[in-house]
Each structure stands twice: as structure tokens, then as C-alpha cells.
Write a protein that holds these residues in place. Sequence first.
Motif, PDB file in Angstrom:
ATOM      1  N   ARG A  33       0.813  -1.222   0.000  1.00 22.96           N
ATOM      2  CA  ARG A  33       0.000   0.000   0.000  1.00 22.96           C
ATOM      3  C   ARG A  33       0.844   1.269   0.000  1.00 22.96           C
ATOM      4  O   ARG A  33       0.436   2.290  -0.533  1.00 22.96           O
ATOM      5  N   PRO A  98      -6.707  -6.632  -0.334  1.00 26.28           N
ATOM      6  CA  PRO A  98      -7.191  -5.334  -0.826  1.00 26.28           C
ATOM      7  C   PRO A  98      -8.712  -5.226  -0.879  1.00 26.28           C
ATOM      8  O   PRO A  98      -9.262  -4.125  -0.811  1.00 26.28           O
ATOM      9  N   GLN A 102      -9.294  -1.770   3.902  1.00 27.42           N
ATOM     10  CA  GLN A 102      -8.994  -0.498   3.236  1.00 27.42           C
ATOM     11  C   GLN A 102      -8.336   0.441   4.240  1.00 27.42           C
ATOM     12  O   GLN A 102      -8.784   0.559   5.380  1.00 27.42           O
ATOM     13  N   GLU A 104      -7.103   4.355   5.012  1.00 25.18           N
ATOM     14  CA  GLU A 104      -7.260   5.750   4.597  1.00 25.18           C
ATOM     15  C   GLU A 104      -5.933   6.505   4.647  1.00 25.18           C
ATOM     16  O   GLU A 104      -5.671   7.373   3.815  1.00 25.18           O
TER      17      GLU A 104
END
Length: 201
Positions: A33, A98, A102, A104
Motif C-alpha cells: 500500500r 485489498p 482499506q 485511509e
Amino acid sequence: MTSHSARHRLYEDAFALLVGTLLVSTGINLYSRVGLLTGGTAGLSFLIHYLSGLPFGLVFFIVNLPFCYFSMRRMDVRFRRKSLIASALVAGFSMAHPYMVQYERLNLFYSAMLGGVLMGTGFVVLFRHDASLGGVNVVALFLQDRYGIRAGKLQMAVDSAVVLASLFIVKPIVLLASLAGAVTLNMVIALNHRPGRYTGA
């Protein structure tokens, strides 16, 4: 490897494979990520993943195939079987994460350290149940069992070399965070997986 009398039961091995691969794949997801790298075959897989856009799980499984061949020639049947299952689980979990989780906002260095702890702990769980994820892990465990070379130290050296080889692909700050994560991961292994410390009973 663990002796026959100290072997875990089937359900213990099955649960350990699930927990270990879930921890490792969660750490991999964090790295992916934020664009971090790690060492060994996972590091090579990250490089191919970033450059090609191919799913990490698929790349990881393919890159590990030569090391699976090594394990077939050098390691016992139980180790080979569990390691193959573990590699497949990490590949599957890595592609599923994924869609399940999630994020932020993620801090680069925090993700590197946390991911390193998660992956290192996952590796220790797998090692203690006579399994690995192929790649450098197989060679490191073989050399530790045969010659007494500490698996954590060997893997740390290899991982650092792979990350440094990525110098011209990622930004210096990402490389620095990746090195911190690699050291953290291998410190977890070096401090928690030593010959004679754990018998598997």
C-alpha cells in the motif's frame, strides 16, 4: 527439524499455517500500500509487481517455484508439503486483502516497522511448525539445521542486499524505511527462533 515425538498434531499445524500466512500477508499488504520493499523472494516479487502491475500473489508464487524445487531435494516430505501450502495461502491472502481491508492513511516508517513485526512473527510461527514460504527461508533453515548458521542473521544479510539493489527504483526515503522494516523483521526471527530454544512439544 522437529523430532517425531515432538511433532505437532494435524489441527495445530493447520491453524499455525493459517495464522502464520495471515500475519505475513497482512504485512505484505501494508508494504504494498505504501510502496515499500523487503528482501528475499518477496522483495524480488515486489519489484516485479511494482514494475509490471501484475498481482503480487501471482508473482510471489511463480518466483518461489525454483526454491520449492530446492526444498524437494533437500527437505523432508512434511516440510515440503506444508511450505507449498503456506506459499499458496500467502499468495491467496495477498490477493484477497485489498478487497477486505482499506486504509485511509498510512505512515511510511510506521508501516515498515509494523509490517516487519507482522511478517517476522508470521515466519516464526511457520518455522516452529516445520514450514516456510520457500525462497531464502528454505535455504536459511537448511543451513541452520545442517551447519548451525543462524537463520535470522543469514536472512537479514540477504534481505538487506535485495533492498539495496532497489536503490535506483525507489526514492531514498522509501529505501531507508524498507531497510528499517527488513531489520525489524529479521530481528524478530533472530530473537525468537534459535536452535534448542523451542522443541515443538
